[in-house]
Design a protein around this motif. Sequence first.
Motif, short mmCIF file in Angstrom:
data_model
loop_
_atom_site.label_atom_id
_atom_site.label_comp_id
_atom_site.label_asym_id
_atom_site.label_seq_id
_atom_site.Cartn_x
_atom_site.Cartn_y
_atom_site.Cartn_z
N LYS B 11 -10.39 -5.38 -5.30
CA LYS B 11 -11.25 -5.90 -6.37
C LYS B 11 -11.98 -4.72 -7.01
O LYS B 11 -12.75 -4.01 -6.36
CB LYS B 11 -12.27 -6.89 -5.80
N TYR B 13 -14.25 -3.44 -10.54
CA TYR B 13 -15.02 -3.91 -11.70
C TYR B 13 -14.84 -2.92 -12.85
O TYR B 13 -14.37 -1.80 -12.66
CB TYR B 13 -16.49 -4.07 -11.33
N GLN B 18 -15.13 -0.01 -7.04
CA GLN B 18 -14.14 -0.76 -6.27
C GLN B 18 -14.87 -1.44 -5.11
O GLN B 18 -15.29 -0.77 -4.17
CB GLN B 18 -13.05 0.19 -5.77
N THR B 45 -17.64 -10.57 -1.85
CA THR B 45 -16.57 -10.46 -2.85
C THR B 45 -15.25 -10.92 -2.24
O THR B 45 -14.49 -11.65 -2.87
CB THR B 45 -16.45 -9.00 -3.34
N THR B 46 -14.99 -10.50 -1.01
CA THR B 46 -13.75 -10.89 -0.34
C THR B 46 -13.69 -12.42 -0.22
O THR B 46 -12.66 -13.03 -0.52
CB THR B 46 -13.68 -10.26 1.07
N MET B 49 -13.09 -14.04 -3.49
CA MET B 49 -11.68 -13.89 -3.90
C MET B 49 -10.83 -14.97 -3.25
O MET B 49 -9.93 -15.53 -3.87
CB MET B 49 -11.19 -12.48 -3.54
N GLU B 54 -13.71 -15.21 -7.83
CA GLU B 54 -13.55 -13.86 -8.38
C GLU B 54 -12.06 -13.63 -8.58
O GLU B 54 -11.26 -13.96 -7.70
CB GLU B 54 -14.05 -12.80 -7.37
N ASP B 55 -11.72 -13.05 -9.73
CA ASP B 55 -10.32 -12.68 -9.94
C ASP B 55 -9.98 -11.53 -9.01
O ASP B 55 -10.82 -10.71 -8.69
CB ASP B 55 -10.10 -12.23 -11.39
N ILE B 56 -8.73 -11.50 -8.61
CA ILE B 56 -8.29 -10.44 -7.70
C ILE B 56 -7.61 -9.36 -8.56
O ILE B 56 -6.77 -9.67 -9.40
CB ILE B 56 -7.38 -11.05 -6.61
N THR B 57 -8.01 -8.10 -8.36
CA THR B 57 -7.47 -7.01 -9.19
C THR B 57 -6.07 -6.64 -8.74
O THR B 57 -5.20 -6.32 -9.56
CB THR B 57 -8.39 -5.77 -9.12
N ASN B 69 -3.22 -16.56 -5.95
CA ASN B 69 -3.85 -15.59 -6.86
C ASN B 69 -4.28 -16.21 -8.20
O ASN B 69 -5.36 -15.96 -8.69
CB ASN B 69 -2.89 -14.45 -7.18
#
Lengths: 324, 366
Positions: B11, B13, B18, B45-46, B49, B54-57, B69
């Motif tokens: 993840k 930003y 990171q 954040t984990t 996700m 939260e979107d996963i990078t 995902n």
Amino acid sequence: MEERRVAETLRAAGAVAASSAPWSRMSPRGGGLRRFARRRSSVAVLLCLPLLALIGGLVLYPALYAVWLAMLNKHMTRFVGLGNFLFLLHRPAFQAVILQSVIFAVSAVVFKALIGFLLAHLLHAVPGRSQRVWRGLLLLPWVIPLAMSTLGWWWLFDPSYSAFNWVLNVFGVPSVPGLGATWWARFSVILVNVWYGAPFFMIMYLAALKSVPEQLYEAAAIDGAGAWARLRYITLPMMRNILSITILFSLIVTFANFDIVRILTAGGPQDQTHIFATYAFVAGIQSGDIPLGAAISLFMLPILALGAVFVLRGITRRSAEQAG
Amino acid sequence: MAEVSIRKAVKSYEAGVQAVKSIDLEIADREFVVLVVPSGCGKSTTLRMVAGLEDITGGEIWIGGDLVNDIPPRDRDIAMVFQNYALYPHMSVFDNMAFGLKLRRFPREEIRKRVDEAARILDITALLGRKPRALSGGQRQRVAMGRAIVRHPKVFLFDEPLSNLDAQLRVQMRTEIKKVHQSVRTTTVYVTHDQVEAMTLADRVVVMNQGRIEQVGPPQMLYHHPATRFVAGFIGSPAMNFLPCRLERMGACLGVRLSETVLLAVPASRTARYEPCLGRPMVLGLRPEHLTDPREPARPDAARLDVAVDVVEPMGMETLVHFVIGATPACARVDPATPAVPGGVLALHADMGQMHLIEDAAGSVV
């Protein structure tokens, strides 16, 4: 030794003794006054007195005087009770004014509320800096002096120079009598009122939207709510207080509107766009019947006051529910 | 019920930060896994996700054999308990718990049955008609858990659910959560910064640091066999003592040199393992509970250590004694009857059978 202990005890209570000393010298008959002056609520009343006097002088006295005026005859020489009100109720011209005022206020408030709500949602989705810029731009109609901006609209609706009609003509559509035909004139005054008032709704709703905790939306998203369900079950219930107070406030202000109709149509054509304030002006100032003018302007007061009581009661109840 | 699989999840930003740096984690069906880290190290954040908030990078998240995902939170069949409870303030307790079921168009009787069942498990049946404002912190927490339970989701996610409660209530609710998991065996991912919560609740603990996983394992394994200095220092309270040292030969065995005058014998069983570290700057890791009162039955690997006492903290069932070895502050956990006084000298036994030898530079446990 004993004396010293007594002295220490007295010193410990020194603050109280010192503060009460001047009063203690007063005569027993001053006891009531002393108690009054030492009560916190009395001090609060005394401190607020200048403001209360100002409100009394500038709001309460004129309001009560208007009520008194509304109960006098045309020459203000005789008390006629509710005579002016009964006279107005039987007059077809005034019945039309009631209808026009209701159409004007209700439709304007409905559109202001809808457009404001939509704009607030769009603006809420715009990130950071851009949001501030857009917010400023969208607030412009509300911050420009109304008389000035209404003059601008008057030019736009002018039969000879209308920019709207020019655009319509370019596309081969015939001109629209913006202020000359009854329903077009009614539409125009409502349109200007919506243009002026929607930013106020927008800014109030935006503030309300920002106050809804993000976690509620996250919890709802996990619970299975889509965009519509989030709006229906989270946003609207959480904004109900702001919605109610804004609509109530706007309804009162729109019912009392004067500038837009006065500048755009002056109540015309053929008195078909008169609302309470403009009709009161014509009857009271231009025709010299001040008691009748006062009666017209006070006509909606009981209904709006009753509405306000119900709305404010609902707000108080919901505030208590959501607190804590 | 389902297993959760996090594969090379990243993840990042926009500012280039990171928050999560390529983590891999397999969570078995019905397992209770606790992610524990100090604040700001990527644990929430984990979890978010996994929830889809939260979107996963980069990387993949699988729930119950499905790649999620790009699946929105509502379709992941998960339930989450938030730190601030996130109860809907305008709804009653019943409506809060029933909300997810109503949105999924469950029959009215089924909703009633499930809410009643969850309320019974959580002992909140009497509160069903109340609004959240009329509830205490602990009751709100139960309602938030109830909202999760009624859905019968594949996975429970807990985001620091006890942080807002006072110490006493936190202990009580910790037990409640464990009880609930024992009765509703659903896969659970629990995030906390409190290592006591992690140790008491978890089947497996995941220690994260700076967006990376430091170590994964059962609580006892992390306590007794930490892989890194970070894990060794984070698990256990009071924290492990870290004393700079150097290994020296002591006849056939090895010794840990803490200062000019202090040399502690290393158990013979560890000689082969530690021999390559001879002469290098190392760190001795020893928990306060392994620096004990000499009057206790002496352990075979105990080494005597005389210390000048700085501070004594009586805790009731035990006493913490603070002192300095060389220039490093350290702490021992002794019997309350131990005659420790500030400024006095106290003889302690260092249980070297429980020692950890840590590479000073790399921070890894030998």
